[in-house]
Design a protein around this motif. Structure first.
Motif, mmCIF file in Angstrom:
data_model
loop_
_atom_site.group_PDB
_atom_site.id
_atom_site.type_symbol
_atom_site.label_atom_id
_atom_site.label_comp_id
_atom_site.label_asym_id
_atom_site.label_seq_id
_atom_site.Cartn_x
_atom_site.Cartn_y
_atom_site.Cartn_z
ATOM 1 N N THR A 190 21.821 -47.351 -1.623
ATOM 2 C CA THR A 190 21.713 -46.582 -2.869
ATOM 3 C C THR A 190 20.242 -46.188 -3.067
ATOM 4 O OG1 THR A 190 23.539 -47.833 -3.794
ATOM 5 C CG2 THR A 190 22.104 -46.685 -5.355
ATOM 6 N N ASN A 192 27.100 -52.218 0.904
ATOM 7 C CA ASN A 192 26.202 -52.137 2.061
ATOM 8 C C ASN A 192 25.356 -53.411 2.094
ATOM 9 O OD1 ASN A 192 27.107 -49.501 2.278
ATOM 10 N ND2 ASN A 192 25.365 -48.684 1.131
ATOM 11 N N ARG A 199 18.867 -51.506 -12.211
ATOM 12 C CA ARG A 199 18.981 -50.077 -12.587
ATOM 13 C C ARG A 199 18.047 -49.592 -13.681
ATOM 14 N NH1 ARG A 199 21.538 -49.790 -7.935
ATOM 15 N NH2 ARG A 199 23.742 -50.333 -7.977
#
Ligand code: DOR
Length: 445
Positions: free
Chosen positions: A149, A274, A62
């Motif tokens: 994402t 996912n 991130r």
């Protein structure tokens, strides 16, 4: 600085035995050095096991852009605690890591913040093939064949063909078929009773995974391009992956081994991932795939989101869960349960990922290799608790789980990065070196 680790049972390639290991600076310099060898620190490791540091080849940290969820500093602390000495991080940061400038920026951020060793993938956009061709200092190319994402997605056939045809770096992909899961979602929405995270595994279903994995493997075969299937989630993908004469490798994640659709009731969106988690039969088949060698690697797909984000109603709740600080312990617990050997865990988590990505001098305890090492106490019992997590997201889907077998000390390039329950926050990790002429996992069998 010289460190002599004495008396541990060491997992060497092809042999596990009690030995002394001498580290000088950043390298392992001797196995069983002459008695009387001096060192700055002698570590009495009697009763413990020494294994190579874990190489986690799929993480989302991130940084930059989404640092409220995680950053390279907090994530690397979690790695050190979990025995992960090297991570390879995915390109869906903000901005996406899709050209050399963004890669260089992430490498600079990691040099400043990470206490463990680091590497990055370059992301494919369908329009950046030139960047993918020219990229250096990267582990490989990541393609999101299905969206997850972020906004990286390449699912048009011509764009995929161009990438497989015109690039040379090894490719890995997130394989879920976009058309299939979009259609499933519309179908479920039309039932008229809304959708919840319980429906996530019906939306991103078995067919979505199988279609995309089959498609990517066909491309790899046609263009003779090395390809690594990320986070395999279904039994049905295993026959697709097996037997491609060295072209294809694959990995599974702890959550696809340990969670299934029956856990939604208890854990809700915490296990919304996912690819989605699947059934108990898939758990068992994936484990067998590892034992049979069809799947070579275990990686986490560490993908932290805040609990507040996770609490939103589906489908606003984001997909992903944090795992780097518990993945090794989850597998050591399986060793203690007699489900696999410590040598297999080392092969799946340390050795194989280093070889898949052509990483130089990592993944094995060998003279001359980097001193990335983990002391493991197979008898230590502890419980995963949200309040003890070092990931910035401060939660774990395994909260409350009791495990036997934990890393107790971690070295990255000869520096202690975790000891006595504490991270050495002043340590600095090192950029991974690749030699892509090595030809990957199968070439070095
Ligand atoms: O569930 C997931 N979340 N799967 C991915 O592949 C990406 C990840 C993320 O970055 O949040």
């Amino acid at each position: 600085m010289k460190t002599l680790i004495q008396g541990a049972t060491c997992v060497f390639p092809g042999e596990t035995r009690q030995a002394d290991v001498l580290v000088d600076g950043t390298a392992i310099v001797a196995i069983d050095p002459p008695s009387g060898t001096s060192a700055d620190e002698c570590v009495d490791a009697t009763g413990l096991h020494l294994i190579p540091g874990v190489v986690d080849d799929q993480v989302h940290f991130r940084d930059p852009g989404l640092t409220e969820k995680e950053d390279l500093r907090t994530a690397s602390h979690a790695c050190a605690k979990g025995g992960v000495t090297t991570f390879l991080e995915m390109p869906n940061t903000i901005p996406n890591a899709i050209d050399q400038q963004r890669i260089d920026e992430k490498l600079a951020l990691a040099a400043e913040k990470s206490v463990v060793n680091y590497g990055f993938y370059i992301g494919a956009t369908g329009k950046n093939t030139q960047c993918l061709r020219e990229a250096n200092r990267v582990a490989g190319i990541k393609i999101f064949i299905g969206s997850s994402t972020g906004d990286l997605l390449v699912d048009e056939q011509l764009a995929l063909e161009e990438i497989f045809e015109q690039t040379t770096l090894p490719i890995c992909a997130h394989c879920e078929d976009e058309t299939t899961f979009r259609r499933n979602k519309i179908r479920l929405e039309h039932r008229g009773r809304g959708i919840t995270w319980r429906d996530h595994s019906e939306i991103r279903d078995h067919m979505a995974a199988v279609i995309a994995t089959a498609r990517a493997i066909e491309l790899a075969k046609y263009y003779r391009h090395r390809f690594h299937v990320l986070h395999v989630s279904t039994a049905d993908e295993l026959p697709l992956i097996a037997d491609h004469g060295g072209l294809i490798t694959a990995e599974v994640c702890p959550h696809h081994l340990l969670f299934n659709v029956d856990d939604y009731e208890r854990l809700g969106s915490l296990i919304q991932m996912n690819p989605s988690i699947k059934t108990a039969a898939d758990n068992a088949a994936l484990w067998k795939g590892l034992l049979d060698g069809i799947v070579q690697v275990i990686a986490t797909d560490h993908a932290p989101h805040t609990l507040a984000e996770k609490d939103q109603p589906y489908p606003k709740s984001p997909s992903g869960l944090p795992a780097v600080e518990n993945s090794l312990a989850l597998m050591l617990d399986r060793v203690n349960k007699g489900l696999c050997s410590l040598e297999q865990v080392v092969a799946w988590m340390c050795d194989a990922p280093a070889r898949v990505w052509d990483i130089v001098n990592k993944g094995r305890i060998v003279e001359g290799y980097d001193a990335d090492l983990v002391l493991v106490d197979l008898n230590r019992k502890d419980t995963i608790l949200n309040e003890n997590q070092l990931t910035k997201s401060r939660w774990s889907p395994w909260h409350g789980t009791h495990l036997k077998g934990w890393p107790v000390r971690t070295w990255a390039m000869g520096q202690t990065v975790f000891q006595d329950g504490k991270v050495n926050v002043s340590a600095h990790g090192t950029e991974v070196t690749y030699d892509h002429s090595r030809g990957g996992y199968w070439a070095t069998m």
